[in-house]
Design a protein around this motif. Structure first.
Motif, PDB file in Angstrom:
ATOM      1  N   MET A  67      47.191  86.698  59.109  1.00  0.00           N
ATOM      2  CA  MET A  67      46.177  85.816  59.664  1.00  0.00           C
ATOM      3  C   MET A  67      44.941  85.876  58.773  1.00  0.00           C
ATOM      4  SD  MET A  67      44.800  85.708  63.509  1.00  0.00           S
ATOM      5  CE  MET A  67      43.415  86.783  63.701  1.00  0.00           C
ATOM      6  N   ASN A  68      44.456  84.723  58.321  1.00  0.00           N
ATOM      7  CA  ASN A  68      43.259  84.661  57.501  1.00  0.00           C
ATOM      8  C   ASN A  68      42.038  84.553  58.395  1.00  0.00           C
ATOM      9  OD1 ASN A  68      44.551  84.773  55.075  1.00  0.00           O
ATOM     10  ND2 ASN A  68      44.727  82.552  54.861  1.00  0.00           N
ATOM     11  N   ALA A  69      41.145  85.482  58.243  1.00  0.00           N
ATOM     12  CA  ALA A  69      39.918  85.466  59.029  1.00  0.00           C
ATOM     13  C   ALA A  69      38.818  84.818  58.208  1.00  0.00           C
ATOM     14  CB  ALA A  69      39.524  86.884  59.414  1.00  0.00           C
ATOM     15  N   GLU A  70      37.940  84.135  58.888  1.00  0.00           N
ATOM     16  CA  GLU A  70      36.756  83.573  58.229  1.00  0.00           C
ATOM     17  C   GLU A  70      35.889  84.715  57.729  1.00  0.00           C
ATOM     18  OE1 GLU A  70      34.975  80.357  58.279  1.00  0.00           O
ATOM     19  OE2 GLU A  70      36.902  79.395  58.583  1.00  0.00           O
ATOM     20  N   PRO A  71      35.267  84.564  56.551  1.00  0.00           N
ATOM     21  CA  PRO A  71      34.371  85.623  56.095  1.00  0.00           C
ATOM     22  C   PRO A  71      33.188  85.771  57.057  1.00  0.00           C
ATOM     23  CG  PRO A  71      34.448  83.801  54.508  1.00  0.00           C
ATOM     24  CD  PRO A  71      35.366  83.460  55.642  1.00  0.00           C
ATOM     25  N   GLN A  72      32.835  86.983  57.315  1.00  0.00           N
ATOM     26  CA  GLN A  72      31.699  87.238  58.187  1.00  0.00           C
ATOM     27  C   GLN A  72      30.401  87.019  57.413  1.00  0.00           C
ATOM     28  OE1 GLN A  72      31.998  88.044  61.553  1.00  0.00           O
ATOM     29  NE2 GLN A  72      34.072  87.397  61.057  1.00  0.00           N
ATOM     30  N   HIS A  73      29.382  86.605  58.095  1.00  0.00           N
ATOM     31  CA  HIS A  73      28.087  86.434  57.440  1.00  0.00           C
ATOM     32  C   HIS A  73      27.028  87.198  58.223  1.00  0.00           C
ATOM     33  CE1 HIS A  73      27.908  83.170  60.394  1.00  0.00           C
ATOM     34  NE2 HIS A  73      28.997  82.735  59.845  1.00  0.00           N
ATOM     35  N   PRO A  74      26.833  88.442  57.803  1.00  0.00           N
ATOM     36  CA  PRO A  74      25.865  89.268  58.516  1.00  0.00           C
ATOM     37  C   PRO A  74      24.436  88.782  58.327  1.00  0.00           C
ATOM     38  CG  PRO A  74      26.637  90.388  56.556  1.00  0.00           C
ATOM     39  CD  PRO A  74      27.454  89.139  56.701  1.00  0.00           C
ATOM     40  N   TYR A  75      24.228  88.018  57.277  1.00  0.00           N
ATOM     41  CA  TYR A  75      22.900  87.484  57.031  1.00  0.00           C
ATOM     42  C   TYR A  75      22.983  85.971  57.088  1.00  0.00           C
ATOM     43  CZ  TYR A  75      21.972  92.129  55.168  1.00  0.00           C
ATOM     44  OH  TYR A  75      21.835  93.478  55.010  1.00  0.00           O
ATOM     45  N   GLN A  76      22.164  85.379  57.964  1.00  0.00           N
ATOM     46  CA  GLN A  76      22.124  83.923  58.060  1.00  0.00           C
ATOM     47  C   GLN A  76      20.735  83.503  58.514  1.00  0.00           C
ATOM     48  OE1 GLN A  76      25.518  81.715  59.634  1.00  0.00           O
ATOM     49  NE2 GLN A  76      24.102  80.695  61.020  1.00  0.00           N
ATOM     50  N   ARG A  77      20.218  82.504  57.860  1.00  0.00           N
ATOM     51  CA  ARG A  77      18.930  81.931  58.258  1.00  0.00           C
ATOM     52  C   ARG A  77      19.000  80.428  58.095  1.00  0.00           C
ATOM     53  NH1 ARG A  77      14.360  85.850  55.551  1.00  0.00           N
ATOM     54  NH2 ARG A  77      14.990  87.729  56.653  1.00  0.00           N
ATOM     55  N   GLU A  78      18.234  79.733  58.928  1.00  0.00           N
ATOM     56  CA  GLU A  78      18.163  78.290  58.787  1.00  0.00           C
ATOM     57  C   GLU A  78      16.780  77.790  59.151  1.00  0.00           C
ATOM     58  OE1 GLU A  78      20.196  76.340  62.599  1.00  0.00           O
ATOM     59  OE2 GLU A  78      21.611  77.446  61.350  1.00  0.00           O
ATOM     60  N   ALA A  79      16.476  76.621  58.625  1.00  0.00           N
ATOM     61  CA  ALA A  79      15.185  75.988  58.874  1.00  0.00           C
ATOM     62  C   ALA A  79      15.381  74.481  58.913  1.00  0.00           C
ATOM     63  CB  ALA A  79      14.186  76.358  57.781  1.00  0.00           C
ATOM     64  N   PHE A  80      14.521  73.815  59.661  1.00  0.00           N
ATOM     65  CA  PHE A  80      14.566  72.357  59.790  1.00  0.00           C
ATOM     66  C   PHE A  80      13.354  71.768  59.083  1.00  0.00           C
ATOM     67  CE2 PHE A  80      13.448  68.401  61.849  1.00  0.00           C
ATOM     68  CZ  PHE A  80      14.657  67.713  61.809  1.00  0.00           C
ATOM     69  N   TYR A  81      13.569  70.668  58.378  1.00  0.00           N
ATOM     70  CA  TYR A  81      12.485  70.005  57.643  1.00  0.00           C
ATOM     71  C   TYR A  81      12.474  68.519  57.979  1.00  0.00           C
ATOM     72  CZ  TYR A  81      12.613  74.337  55.120  1.00  0.00           C
ATOM     73  OH  TYR A  81      12.592  75.670  54.817  1.00  0.00           O
ATOM     74  N   ARG A  82      11.290  68.003  58.170  1.00  0.00           N
ATOM     75  CA  ARG A  82      11.121  66.584  58.465  1.00  0.00           C
ATOM     76  C   ARG A  82      11.273  65.756  57.199  1.00  0.00           C
ATOM     77  NH1 ARG A  82      10.039  66.204  63.413  1.00  0.00           N
ATOM     78  NH2 ARG A  82       8.787  67.654  64.581  1.00  0.00           N
ATOM     79  N   ARG A  83      11.433  64.479  57.391  1.00  0.00           N
ATOM     80  CA  ARG A  83      11.522  63.542  56.268  1.00  0.00           C
ATOM     81  C   ARG A  83      10.115  63.401  55.677  1.00  0.00           C
ATOM     82  NH1 ARG A  83      13.145  57.194  56.343  1.00  0.00           N
ATOM     83  NH2 ARG A  83      13.393  57.015  54.106  1.00  0.00           N
ATOM     84  N   ASP A  84       9.833  64.243  54.697  1.00  0.00           N
ATOM     85  CA  ASP A  84       8.505  64.311  54.093  1.00  0.00           C
ATOM     86  C   ASP A  84       8.676  64.831  52.672  1.00  0.00           C
ATOM     87  OD1 ASP A  84       6.017  66.001  53.366  1.00  0.00           O
ATOM     88  OD2 ASP A  84       5.325  64.830  55.085  1.00  0.00           O
ATOM     89  N   ARG A  85       7.900  64.327  51.750  1.00  0.00           N
ATOM     90  CA  ARG A  85       8.051  64.713  50.344  1.00  0.00           C
ATOM     91  C   ARG A  85       7.786  66.195  50.108  1.00  0.00           C
ATOM     92  NH1 ARG A  85       3.056  64.884  47.847  1.00  0.00           N
ATOM     93  NH2 ARG A  85       1.382  63.988  49.084  1.00  0.00           N
ATOM     94  N   ARG A  86       7.024  66.832  50.974  1.00  0.00           N
ATOM     95  CA  ARG A  86       6.734  68.264  50.825  1.00  0.00           C
ATOM     96  C   ARG A  86       7.889  69.151  51.267  1.00  0.00           C
ATOM     97  NH1 ARG A  86       1.286  67.237  54.007  1.00  0.00           N
ATOM     98  NH2 ARG A  86       2.904  66.187  55.155  1.00  0.00           N
ATOM     99  N   SER A  87       8.873  68.580  51.928  1.00  0.00           N
ATOM    100  CA  SER A  87       9.973  69.370  52.472  1.00  0.00           C
ATOM    101  C   SER A  87      10.802  70.063  51.403  1.00  0.00           C
ATOM    102  CB  SER A  87      10.870  68.491  53.345  1.00  0.00           C
ATOM    103  OG  SER A  87      10.165  68.101  54.508  1.00  0.00           O
TER     104      SER A  87
END
Length: 135
Positions: free
Chosen positions: A1-21
């Protein structure tokens, strides 16, 4: 059985439609890599983040919307960068003619990352790239 790689480190951020993003996405990535002690290939990762974020803003983010940047460092030391947008649009293969002023972003991503691709998302799409052993 192939397991998905674990990701102990994960971060995310959301950015608006803006040139500074794009700049903000690069800064977020730079800080995250430093927090995770990822030192190798940082310039390549930052350039790919810039290109994927720019593509999302130019081609994938409708007015009033934004894009999500997700960074994951898997246990097998693969860094994955994902940019999710909610707009329609197909991703063209990176084949800009030499005289073109546009269309080189995905050429750069393909050259710098170990893998890259596009995933389906409803609505929109997810563009991703991976860097093996970036520590």
């Amino acid at each position: 059985m192939n397991a998905e790689p674990q990701h102990p480190y994960q971060r995310e951020a959301f950015y608006r439609r803006d040139r500074r993003s794009v700049r903000l996405a690069r800064e977020f990535t730079r800080k995250t890599l430093a927090d995770w002690s990822v030192t190798a290939r940082c310039d390549d990762v930052l350039l790919c983040v810039s290109e994927l974020a720019t593509n999302a803003l130019l081609h994938g983010v409708p007015p009033g919307r934004g894009f999500r940047l997700r960074l994951a460092l898997h246990t097998d030391r693969v860094l994955r960068v994902e940019v999710h947008d909610s707009g329609p649009g197909e991703v063209r293969t990176p084949d800009a003619p030499p005289e073109s002023e546009h269309g080189r972003g995905l050429l750069l991503v393909a050259a710098l990352a170990d893998k890259w691709g596009v995933g389906e998302r409803h609505p929109g799409k997810s563009m991703w790239c991976e860097f093996e052993d970036p520590a």
